[in-house]
Design an enzyme around this catalytic site. Structure first.
Site, PDB file in Angstrom:
ATOM      1  N   ASP A 248       0.873  -1.179   0.046  1.00  0.00           N
ATOM      2  CA  ASP A 248      -0.108   0.105   0.019  1.00  0.00           C
ATOM      3  C   ASP A 248       0.957   1.176   0.086  1.00  0.00           C
ATOM      4  O   ASP A 248       1.703   1.425   0.878  1.00  0.00           O
ATOM      5  CB  ASP A 248      -0.933   0.005   1.100  1.00  0.00           C
ATOM      6  CG  ASP A 248      -1.934   1.155   1.173  1.00  0.00           C
ATOM      7  OD1 ASP A 248      -1.717   1.956   0.420  1.00  0.00           O
ATOM      8  OD2 ASP A 248      -2.588   1.071   2.320  1.00  0.00           O
ATOM      9  N   ASP A 254       4.589  10.726   2.501  1.00  0.00           N
ATOM     10  CA  ASP A 254       4.712  11.592   3.861  1.00  0.00           C
ATOM     11  C   ASP A 254       5.751  10.782   4.636  1.00  0.00           C
ATOM     12  O   ASP A 254       6.341  11.446   5.622  1.00  0.00           O
ATOM     13  CB  ASP A 254       3.335  11.336   4.291  1.00  0.00           C
ATOM     14  CG  ASP A 254       2.321  12.262   3.671  1.00  0.00           C
ATOM     15  OD1 ASP A 254       2.797  13.166   2.773  1.00  0.00           O
ATOM     16  OD2 ASP A 254       1.218  11.933   3.252  1.00  0.00           O
TER      17      ASP A 254
END
Length: 314
Positions: A248, A254
């Site tokens: 994923d 981030d």
């Protein structure tokens, strides 16, 4: 080593599907889940997990669940300047995931409701920005708020996402400016097909006045460029990423930004910080979700041995 993250908070609604829908197509989800997200909260958690002492400046809506604050605190994020905006909903992201890739649509909600600059200057936010070793921002909050933060930071790191054109005055404060391939293209008007081409585009931004640039290239790794005098006006390098099984990719960028900020706050040189962030990103994509997938500093250090050696570029 204090990192202040100024940015967005979203409630993520995630649907896992067999394949991402084409335009006009409806697909059924295999399963769905709700996460705390937003690039701001993601990067704050990633920086805290990676070893930074993190303060988070953000805005949430009247509907925010008390669990939102509790979750961020459990990950080690300080919330002195996380404020609730009346009569506005918390930002919401609608995320579809298939085979490690994703599509995202965001309703910004409270992320776009901030006080005027004169009022912000009287609040705790201003002092947090001035005192931090590193201030990190993204573009999921109003541009004037980002520019306000940049003017008050000792070292300002901008993750220029979502992709947009940025004023030169803001670019000159970014040390580094962090972009992915599409954001690099938006800022330079050109497309990079190789790491060397990405470096030359990053180099062109440095020659325009940006102190340093980091461009992430997905599974291919990343390049960085910084202004210098010797042996050339701009130098940098290419950092390949290790081959991993990506489950994923949501929030992996981030994880990279947060770990990079923590490393810079700990006085790492930019090249070493990029390697540290590369290890964090490689670990994050191997676990579903966002915050729960972000590695600790010890896990990142243990993974550094598997990171390919960087290659200098000029």
């Amino acid at each position: 080593m204090t990192v202040v993250v100024l940015g967005s908070v979203n409630q993520d609604i995630v649907c896992e599907v067999e394949q991402l829908p084409r335009p006009g197509e409806t697909v059924l989800a295999l399963r769905s889940r709700t996460n705390l997200g937003g690039k701001g909260s993601n990067q704050a958690v990633a920086a805290a997990r990676a070893g930074g002492r993190v303060e988070f400046i953000a805005r949430i809506g009247r509907d925010a669940d008390p669990g939102l604050r509790r979750s961020l605190r459990e990950y080690g994020v300080e919330l002195t300047a996380l404020r609730q905006v009346p009569d506005v909903r918390t930002g919401t992201a609608y995320i579809t995931v298939a085979d490690g890739e994703n599509q995202i649509v965001v309703d910004p909600g409270a992320n776009f409701h901030w006080e005027p600059e004169p009022e912000l200057d009287t609040m705790a936010e201003a002092e947090l920005l001035r005192s931090a070793e590193v201030v990190v921002a993204q573009l999921e909050v109003p541009p004037n708020v980002v520019e306000w933060a940049a003017r008050r930071a000792r070292r300002f790191v901008l993750n220029a996402a979502p992709a947009t054109i940025l004023p030169d005055e803001l670019l000159r404060r970014c040390h580094p400016l962090i972009v992915n391939e599409s954001e690099l293209s938006a800022l330079t008007g050109s497309t990079a097909r190789t790491p060397e081409q990405a470096f030359h585009l990053a180099r062109s931004l440095c020659l325009r006045g940006v102190p340093s640039v980091v461009a992430t290239l997905g599974a291919a790794g990343s390049v960085w460029a910084h202004r210098c005098d010797v042996p050339a006006p701009v130098a940098g390098g290419y950092q390949a990423a290790p081959q991993v099984n990506s489950v994923d990719s949501t929030g992996a960028g981030d994880a990279f930004v947060g770990a990079l900020a923590a490393a810079l706050a700990d006085a790492m040189p930019l090249g070493a910080a990029v390697a540290y962030a590369t290890a964090a990103g490689a670990l994050a994509v191997q676990t579903p979700g966002t915050h729960a997938s972000y590695p600790t500093g010890d896990q990142i250090v243990a993974t550094l041995a598997a990171i390919p050696a960087a290659r200098s570029l000029v």
